[in-house]
Design an enzyme around this catalytic site. Structure first.
Site, PDB file in Angstrom:
ATOM      1  N   ASN A 137      -4.111  -7.900  -8.101  1.00 19.26           N
ATOM      2  CA  ASN A 137      -2.703  -7.645  -7.762  1.00 19.26           C
ATOM      3  C   ASN A 137      -2.275  -8.735  -6.784  1.00 19.26           C
ATOM      4  OD1 ASN A 137      -0.232  -6.671  -6.999  1.00 19.26           O
ATOM      5  ND2 ASN A 137      -1.021  -4.897  -5.884  1.00 19.26           N
ATOM      6  N   LYS A 195       0.580  -9.472  -5.743  1.00 15.09           N
ATOM      7  CA  LYS A 195       1.747  -9.099  -4.925  1.00 15.09           C
ATOM      8  C   LYS A 195       2.734 -10.280  -4.900  1.00 15.09           C
ATOM      9  CE  LYS A 195      -1.260  -5.968  -2.479  1.00 15.09           C
ATOM     10  NZ  LYS A 195      -1.550  -5.207  -1.286  1.00 15.09           N
ATOM     11  N   HIS A 249       2.580   1.739  -6.743  1.00 12.58           N
ATOM     12  CA  HIS A 249       1.833   1.138  -5.639  1.00 12.58           C
ATOM     13  C   HIS A 249       2.428   1.626  -4.317  1.00 12.58           C
ATOM     14  CE1 HIS A 249       0.152  -1.767  -2.869  1.00 12.58           C
ATOM     15  NE2 HIS A 249      -0.768  -2.010  -3.788  1.00 12.58           N
ATOM     16  N   GLU A 266       3.096   0.184  -1.677  1.00 20.59           N
ATOM     17  CA  GLU A 266       4.149  -0.682  -1.116  1.00 20.59           C
ATOM     18  C   GLU A 266       5.485  -0.403  -1.794  1.00 20.59           C
ATOM     19  OE1 GLU A 266       1.974  -4.325  -1.703  1.00 20.59           O
ATOM     20  OE2 GLU A 266       0.530  -3.656  -0.192  1.00 20.59           O
ATOM     21  N   GLU A 316      -5.908   4.230  -4.171  1.00 21.41           N
ATOM     22  CA  GLU A 316      -5.786   3.239  -3.100  1.00 21.41           C
ATOM     23  C   GLU A 316      -5.413   3.927  -1.790  1.00 21.41           C
ATOM     24  OE1 GLU A 316      -4.965  -0.926  -4.827  1.00 21.41           O
ATOM     25  OE2 GLU A 316      -3.057   0.046  -4.485  1.00 21.41           O
ATOM     26  N   GLY A 366      -5.137  -4.036   2.606  1.00 19.96           N
ATOM     27  CA  GLY A 366      -4.819  -5.226   3.387  1.00 19.96           C
ATOM     28  C   GLY A 366      -5.243  -5.127   4.841  1.00 19.96           C
ATOM     29  N   SER A 383      -8.918  -3.369   0.250  1.00 21.12           N
ATOM     30  CA  SER A 383      -9.905  -4.278   0.863  1.00 21.12           C
ATOM     31  C   SER A 383     -11.208  -4.342   0.082  1.00 21.12           C
ATOM     32  CB  SER A 383     -10.156  -3.898   2.329  1.00 21.12           C
ATOM     33  OG  SER A 383      -8.957  -4.012   3.065  1.00 21.12           O
TER      34      SER A 383
HETATM   35  P1  PGA Z   1      -6.060  -5.384  -0.771  1.00 29.03           P
HETATM   36  O1  PGA Z   1      -4.873  -4.781  -1.663  1.00 29.03           O
HETATM   37  O2  PGA Z   1      -7.222  -5.619  -1.698  1.00 29.03           O
HETATM   38  O3  PGA Z   1      -5.509  -6.659  -0.194  1.00 29.03           O
HETATM   39  O4  PGA Z   1      -6.382  -4.363   0.266  1.00 29.03           O
HETATM   40  C1  PGA Z   1      -5.125  -3.870  -2.696  1.00 29.03           C
HETATM   41  C2  PGA Z   1      -3.816  -3.411  -3.314  1.00 29.03           C
HETATM   42  O5  PGA Z   1      -2.844  -3.197  -2.581  1.00 29.03           O
HETATM   43  O6  PGA Z   1      -3.702  -3.267  -4.548  1.00 29.03           O
END
Ligand code: PGA
Length: 252
Positions: A9, A11, A97, A99, A169, A175, A215
């Site tokens: 992903n 983003k 997601h 976000e 998630e 992140g 992460s």
């Molecule tokens: P990350 O993001 O691996 O940077 O923690 C995962 C995601 O939001 O899909």
């Protein structure tokens, strides 16, 4: 046997040139792909068609959009529909997601409609669920995730629902460098599979691919993917580095 998926992903990261170089490097590694292992690139909309062209000759690799709208077409300036994604051959779409839920106000009912539009177009949703830190601290994460599944998925008939991939998630791990422990991931994945089994039946639930996200990186992927109910990952930060993404793909 259920599919194993490593989905990057990206983003809102990478220039087109960087994205192109990243995908070239990953594909050039020529990983031995089993029929069960898929690599997915969730690219920003403007790059999708080109990335789609790059992966189309490589078996086991697919593209995903990071979102789509809940209507098929019309006066919705700035939105991208599932039929548009279908028309350029995109295979997956990330929906729900955290976000999108947090910054763009997407709720369970809206996501239910987005899932319907994607499935009507033969695009496989990667449906994200997961709890915030306060919910984990109050130990109510199972109820939270069960509600997210009910609100957006349970109206879908089994034939179509079989196309869905779920990504668990935990928001506190996205992140942040904090990863759910293998035990926390396994517990939640087993819980999700159990809920889906109650709704759609045991056989259905056994075929469901459930990804872990938050992460996930080369140093922890093997332990996470070693859990019986973790079928791969939705990878943010580490998906922007070809070497890391390749290592994660080799972590089963
Ligand atoms: P990350 O993001 O691996 O940077 O923690 C995962 C995601 O939001 O899909």
């Amino acid at each position: 046997m259920r599919k194993k998926i490593v989905a990057g992903n990206w983003k809102m990261n990478l220039s087109f040139q960087q994205a192109n170089a990243l995908v070239h490097e990953i594909l050039a590694a020529d990983l031995p792909m089993s029929e069960q292992l898929l690599g997915v690139f969730a690219a920003p909309f403007p790059y999708l068609q080109q990335i789609q062209a790059l992966v189309s000759g490589h078996s086991g690799f697919f593209t995903a959009a990071q979102n789509c709208y809940s209507e098929k077409s019309g006066a919705f300036t700035g939105e991208v529909s599932a039929p548009m994604l279908q028309s350029i051959g995109v295979s997956y779409v990330i929906l729900g997601h955290s976000e999108r839920r947090e910054y763009f106000g997407e709720n369970g009912a809206m996501l239910a409609r987005k899932l319907d539009r994607a499935l009507e177009c033969g695009i496989r949703p990667i449906f994200c669920c997961g709890e915030a830190l306060e919910i984990r601290q109050a130990d109510t994460q199972n109820d939270w995730v069960a509600k997210q599944l009910e609100e957006s998925l349970y109206h879908i008939e089994p034939g179509l629902a079989a196309k869905i991939v779920i990504a668990y998630e935990p928001i506190w791990a996205i992140g942040t460098g904090l990863t759910a422990s293998a035990e926390q991931a396994q517990d939640m994945h087993a819980f999700i599979r159990n809920r889906i089994s109650k709704k759609y039946g045991k056989e259905f639930a056994e075929e469901l691919t459930i990804l872990y996200g938050g992460s996930c990186k080369p140093s922890n992927a093997r332990e996470l993917f070693g859990c019986p109910d973790v079928d791969g990952g939705l990878i943010g930060g580490a998906s922007l580095i070809a070497g890391d993404f390749l290592k994660i793909m080799q972590s089963f």
